[in-house]
Design an enzyme around this catalytic site. Structure first.
Site, PDB file in Angstrom:
ATOM      1  CG  HIS A   1      22.922 -20.854  37.802  1.00  0.00           C
ATOM      2  ND1 HIS A   1      22.025 -21.825  37.417  1.00  0.00           N
ATOM      3  CD2 HIS A   1      23.491 -21.317  38.954  1.00  0.00           C
ATOM      4  CE1 HIS A   1      22.041 -22.824  38.272  1.00  0.00           C
ATOM      5  NE2 HIS A   1      22.914 -22.543  39.224  1.00  0.00           N
TER       6      HIS A   1
ATOM      7  CB  CYS B   1      22.704 -21.796  42.525  1.00  0.00           C
ATOM      8  SG  CYS B   1      24.497 -21.959  42.737  1.00  0.00           S
TER       9      CYS B   1
END
Length: 202
Positions: free
Chosen positions: A151, A178
């Protein structure tokens, strides 16, 4: 006596002529060698290629990591993604050939799982986590169906990118597990990386 003097002078003259010729030849060879070395140094193969990576300064985390255009993945076979935790880079590849390099930030305290994965079906344009007071844009799942993602750099509760977080991109591990990308890279990744694309994290 005159014959001897003439003979001696003739020998001396020949010596001068030969010496001058030798000096001229030596000078020419030396000059040619110097020119050859000069040409060798300026040969294109000896010129160091400039990196296409964007300098990690200012608002670079909003832009593409490389200054060249993104690749058209439809032109390549066996596209895969390699994440380097050591280098804080994401490599878009065709087999082993790197097509594009992206700055990234993986998990602090080695919280990004290593191994072989695949891009999963879940993806979206925005999320926000109230418990961490952070969100991000252009997310794509690669493990646990919405838990581990690619992301953008983080946004706050108002949707604004957080400069202090963005400026860690490509420099250090900073996420909760992430893989963070620049805003431009994350958008391209979200729009172009197909489901089931192989992901290697190491």
């Amino acid at each position: 006596m005159k014959k001897w003097i003439i003979l001696v002078l003739s020998v001396i003259g020949i010596g001068i002529v030969i010496g001058g010729y030798h000096s001229l030849v030596t000078s020419h060879i030396s000059s040619a060698s110097t020119q050859h070395l000069s040409v060798k140094k300026s040969h294109p193969n000896h010129v160091q290629q400039k990196s296409s990576m964007r300098p990690m300064t200012g608002d670079y985390y909003l832009k593409s990591s490389e200054k060249k255009p993104y690749v058209d993945l439809k032109k390549y076979q066996h596209v895969n993604v390699l994440v380097s935790i050591a280098k804080q880079r994401v490599y878009i590849r065709s087999n082993q050939k790197v097509l594009y390099t992206m700055y990234s930030s993986t998990g602090k305290n080695d919280t990004t799982p290593r191994g072989q994965y695949h891009i999963q079906g879940e993806r979206g344009q925005h999320f926000y986590n109230a418990s961490s007071d952070e969100g991000a844009n252009y997310w794509v799942s690669w493990k646990d169906h919405g838990i581990y993602l690619f992301h953008s750099v983080p946004v706050d509760h108002t949707g604004h990118y957080i400069p202090a977080e963005g400026q860690q991109l490509g420099k250090k591990a900073a996420s909760h597990g992430c893989v963070r990308l620049s805003v431009s890279d994350a958008k391209w990744f979200y729009e172009n990386i197909p489901e089931n694309t192989e992901v290697t994290i190491r």
